[in-house]
Write a protein that holds these residues in place. Structure first.
Motif, mmCIF file in Angstrom:
data_model
loop_
_atom_site.group_PDB
_atom_site.id
_atom_site.type_symbol
_atom_site.label_atom_id
_atom_site.label_comp_id
_atom_site.label_asym_id
_atom_site.label_seq_id
_atom_site.Cartn_x
_atom_site.Cartn_y
_atom_site.Cartn_z
ATOM 1 N N LEU A 12 3.230 7.084 18.054
ATOM 2 C CA LEU A 12 2.283 7.489 17.023
ATOM 3 C C LEU A 12 1.808 6.243 16.293
ATOM 4 O O LEU A 12 2.505 5.235 16.270
ATOM 5 C CB LEU A 12 2.963 8.428 16.019
ATOM 6 N N ARG A 13 0.635 6.322 15.700
ATOM 7 C CA ARG A 13 0.159 5.183 14.910
ATOM 8 C C ARG A 13 -0.146 5.656 13.495
ATOM 9 O O ARG A 13 -0.930 6.579 13.293
ATOM 10 C CB ARG A 13 -1.086 4.566 15.526
ATOM 11 N N PHE A 14 0.517 5.023 12.532
ATOM 12 C CA PHE A 14 0.319 5.309 11.112
ATOM 13 C C PHE A 14 -0.289 4.091 10.441
ATOM 14 O O PHE A 14 0.163 2.970 10.664
ATOM 15 C CB PHE A 14 1.661 5.585 10.419
ATOM 16 N N SER A 15 -1.275 4.315 9.587
ATOM 17 C CA SER A 15 -1.792 3.242 8.744
ATOM 18 C C SER A 15 -0.937 3.192 7.485
ATOM 19 O O SER A 15 -0.541 4.222 6.943
ATOM 20 C CB SER A 15 -3.241 3.513 8.353
ATOM 21 N N TYR A 16 -0.650 1.987 7.029
ATOM 22 C CA TYR A 16 0.060 1.865 5.751
ATOM 23 C C TYR A 16 -0.768 1.092 4.733
ATOM 24 O O TYR A 16 -0.245 0.425 3.843
ATOM 25 C CB TYR A 16 1.470 1.288 5.915
ATOM 26 N N ALA A 17 -2.082 1.257 4.833
ATOM 27 C CA ALA A 17 -2.998 0.675 3.852
ATOM 28 C C ALA A 17 -3.120 1.652 2.684
ATOM 29 O O ALA A 17 -4.121 2.349 2.510
ATOM 30 C CB ALA A 17 -4.364 0.416 4.488
ATOM 31 N N ASN A 18 -2.048 1.735 1.923
ATOM 32 C CA ASN A 18 -1.979 2.676 0.819
ATOM 33 C C ASN A 18 -0.897 2.207 -0.154
ATOM 34 O O ASN A 18 -0.211 1.228 0.101
ATOM 35 C CB ASN A 18 -1.669 4.079 1.357
ATOM 36 N N SER A 19 -0.719 2.965 -1.213
ATOM 37 C CA SER A 19 0.302 2.599 -2.199
ATOM 38 C C SER A 19 1.690 2.944 -1.672
ATOM 39 O O SER A 19 1.859 3.825 -0.829
ATOM 40 C CB SER A 19 0.052 3.345 -3.515
ATOM 41 N N VAL A 20 2.682 2.253 -2.191
ATOM 42 C CA VAL A 20 4.069 2.547 -1.822
ATOM 43 C C VAL A 20 4.400 3.995 -2.177
ATOM 44 O O VAL A 20 5.083 4.692 -1.424
ATOM 45 C CB VAL A 20 5.038 1.554 -2.506
ATOM 46 N N GLU A 21 3.901 4.460 -3.298
ATOM 47 C CA GLU A 21 4.142 5.846 -3.718
ATOM 48 C C GLU A 21 3.604 6.837 -2.672
ATOM 49 O O GLU A 21 4.291 7.788 -2.291
ATOM 50 C CB GLU A 21 3.485 6.096 -5.077
ATOM 51 N N ASN A 22 2.373 6.626 -2.220
ATOM 52 C CA ASN A 22 1.780 7.531 -1.232
ATOM 53 C C ASN A 22 2.477 7.428 0.129
ATOM 54 O O ASN A 22 2.659 8.432 0.815
ATOM 55 C CB ASN A 22 0.291 7.270 -1.076
ATOM 56 N N ILE A 23 2.865 6.230 0.508
ATOM 57 C CA ILE A 23 3.592 6.048 1.767
ATOM 58 C C ILE A 23 4.934 6.773 1.704
ATOM 59 O O ILE A 23 5.320 7.480 2.649
ATOM 60 C CB ILE A 23 3.786 4.553 2.078
ATOM 61 N N THR A 24 5.625 6.639 0.597
ATOM 62 C CA THR A 24 6.916 7.300 0.421
ATOM 63 C C THR A 24 6.763 8.818 0.495
ATOM 64 O O THR A 24 7.565 9.503 1.138
ATOM 65 C CB THR A 24 7.554 6.878 -0.913
ATOM 66 N N GLU A 25 5.732 9.351 -0.126
ATOM 67 C CA GLU A 25 5.484 10.795 -0.067
ATOM 68 C C GLU A 25 5.132 11.224 1.356
ATOM 69 O O GLU A 25 5.592 12.256 1.830
ATOM 70 C CB GLU A 25 4.360 11.187 -1.037
#
Length: 93
Positions: free
Chosen positions: A63-76
């Motif tokens: 799978l491919r996930f983007s992590y161009a986001n906030s740590v809070e949103n990634i954690t959620e």
């Protein structure tokens, strides 16, 4: 954060990316059909990811996930993925 979080989810294994802002975890222990698994995560967890096959046949099971986001949103997002995968059973056959 995302690599550590993905590796903490049973059935996923993820290496540290060399660049960009994408993680490419191996999910083949959960389902060899990465498209089916990506669809499940979108429908059940509200988390968008791409099937590894979008990048060629060798991507099957990834799978491919983007992590161009906030740590809070990634954690959620990781929390949602973990919960959705607890309920996931790949079809047999």
């Amino acid at each position: 954060v995302i690599v550590q979080g993905l590796n903490a989810i049973e059935g996923l294994s993820c290496a540290v990316p060399d660049g960009a802002f994408y993680a490419f975890p191996n999910a083949s222990r959960l389902d060899g059909n990465s498209k089916r698994l990506a669809d499940h995560l979108l429908n059940e967890a509200g988390v968008a990811c791409l099937a590894g096959t979008a990048f060629g046949d060798a991507g099957q099971g990834f799978l491919r996930f983007s992590y161009a986001n906030s740590v809070e949103n990634i954690t959620e997002g990781l929390r949602r993925v973990r919960e959705a995968l607890k309920r996931y059973r790949a079809p047999v056959g």
